[in-house]
Write a protein that holds these residues in place. Sequence first.
Motif, PDB file in Angstrom:
ATOM      1  N   ILE A  64      89.948   7.611 -44.583  1.00 20.51           N
ATOM      2  CA  ILE A  64      90.312   6.920 -45.815  1.00 20.51           C
ATOM      3  C   ILE A  64      91.681   7.438 -46.247  1.00 20.51           C
ATOM      4  O   ILE A  64      92.052   8.578 -45.950  1.00 20.51           O
ATOM      5  CB  ILE A  64      89.261   7.142 -46.930  1.00 20.51           C
ATOM      6  N   ASN A  65      92.439   6.586 -46.915  1.00 26.59           N
ATOM      7  CA  ASN A  65      93.776   6.979 -47.331  1.00 26.59           C
ATOM      8  C   ASN A  65      93.720   8.244 -48.187  1.00 26.59           C
ATOM      9  O   ASN A  65      92.882   8.344 -49.088  1.00 26.59           O
ATOM     10  CB  ASN A  65      94.409   5.838 -48.134  1.00 26.59           C
ATOM     11  N   ALA A 116      93.502   1.002 -47.970  1.00 21.70           N
ATOM     12  CA  ALA A 116      92.613   2.118 -48.284  1.00 21.70           C
ATOM     13  C   ALA A 116      91.936   2.651 -47.025  1.00 21.70           C
ATOM     14  O   ALA A 116      91.621   3.840 -46.938  1.00 21.70           O
ATOM     15  CB  ALA A 116      91.563   1.675 -49.296  1.00 21.70           C
ATOM     16  N   LEU A 117      91.720   1.757 -46.051  1.00 24.02           N
ATOM     17  CA  LEU A 117      91.041   2.104 -44.810  1.00 24.02           C
ATOM     18  C   LEU A 117      91.939   1.752 -43.622  1.00 24.02           C
ATOM     19  O   LEU A 117      92.818   0.903 -43.736  1.00 24.02           O
ATOM     20  CB  LEU A 117      89.707   1.362 -44.703  1.00 24.02           C
ATOM     21  N   THR A 120      80.754   3.125 -47.152  1.00 23.68           N
ATOM     22  CA  THR A 120      80.227   3.421 -48.482  1.00 23.68           C
ATOM     23  C   THR A 120      80.760   4.780 -48.920  1.00 23.68           C
ATOM     24  O   THR A 120      80.593   5.777 -48.219  1.00 23.68           O
ATOM     25  CB  THR A 120      78.690   3.436 -48.489  1.00 23.68           C
ATOM     26  N   TRP A 121      81.390   4.805 -50.087  1.00 26.62           N
ATOM     27  CA  TRP A 121      82.018   6.026 -50.587  1.00 26.62           C
ATOM     28  C   TRP A 121      81.523   6.337 -51.987  1.00 26.62           C
ATOM     29  O   TRP A 121      81.213   5.435 -52.772  1.00 26.62           O
ATOM     30  CB  TRP A 121      83.535   5.872 -50.592  1.00 26.62           C
ATOM     31  N   VAL A 122      81.433   7.615 -52.281  1.00 27.77           N
ATOM     32  CA  VAL A 122      80.967   8.073 -53.596  1.00 27.77           C
ATOM     33  C   VAL A 122      82.191   8.477 -54.425  1.00 27.77           C
ATOM     34  O   VAL A 122      82.960   9.344 -54.017  1.00 27.77           O
ATOM     35  CB  VAL A 122      80.022   9.276 -53.456  1.00 27.77           C
ATOM     36  N   VAL A 123      82.345   7.840 -55.576  1.00 25.62           N
ATOM     37  CA  VAL A 123      83.465   8.173 -56.448  1.00 25.62           C
ATOM     38  C   VAL A 123      83.057   9.307 -57.378  1.00 25.62           C
ATOM     39  O   VAL A 123      81.957   9.330 -57.913  1.00 25.62           O
ATOM     40  CB  VAL A 123      83.954   6.952 -57.248  1.00 25.62           C
ATOM     41  N   LYS A 124      83.978  10.265 -57.545  1.00 26.68           N
ATOM     42  CA  LYS A 124      83.727  11.409 -58.418  1.00 26.68           C
ATOM     43  C   LYS A 124      84.717  11.392 -59.573  1.00 26.68           C
ATOM     44  O   LYS A 124      85.849  10.895 -59.436  1.00 26.68           O
ATOM     45  CB  LYS A 124      83.841  12.715 -57.628  1.00 26.68           C
TER      46      LYS A 124
END
Length: 218
Positions: free
Chosen positions: A64-65, A99-100, A210-214
């Motif tokens: 991912i970027n 982004a990818l 699938t990514w988890v945003v923090k």
Amino acid sequence: MCAYDPYYANRGWTWIPHPWYSSRWYSRPCYHPQRDRRTFVPPGYYHWPARYFGGYPISRYPHINPVLAEDTTLIQYDVRWAPSHSLWPMMQHLSSTLALPSPSSAIRIISHSFPWTLDIPAPVTCATVFEKLYEMLQGSVADPEWGAICEESRCRTIMKAAKVRTGTDNVEKLKKIDWLGDMTAFRGLEKDSEFEKKRLLPGMAPCPETWVVKFRKP
């Protein structure tokens, strides 16, 4: 401080001074966003926080970027405000930055901080991630979502954020952004396979990206 070396600069490496002998130099993996061709840092916008006698390691998320990765991002973005306003020095570049690695990849964003799923169709740019995240969080909280909250402390946190946002104690409408409380600054995206499995709604097709945003406090 890390000295510039053109050979390693384009490979995510740099030269690091030896921690005990100032005259010795050796190479080890370290990441500097200013030297990554996928990123753009406007002059004076922010500075890479260098550690004494060394740099930061290569990202754990090379697919991912680095503008978005939790362990390399330098973005200072408060999701309460539109990215076109908060990130205006960078948005033109971010709009043309994927982004990818693949332009045909869609992305799904989930979080420990909110209960919604954000699906963004391909092609996904870095700017799109910030824009769609902002748009989603500006939506209203539905009655079933509010009813699903069982913890009194959680309700107080949401109501407190809503009062701060509206500037009044008489809150007429809750927004999804209130769900974050005071943790409204984008911290980055990370991978969490176990949480991804638990979070997938039965019958919903899984998304490979699938990514988890923090989030963190501004």
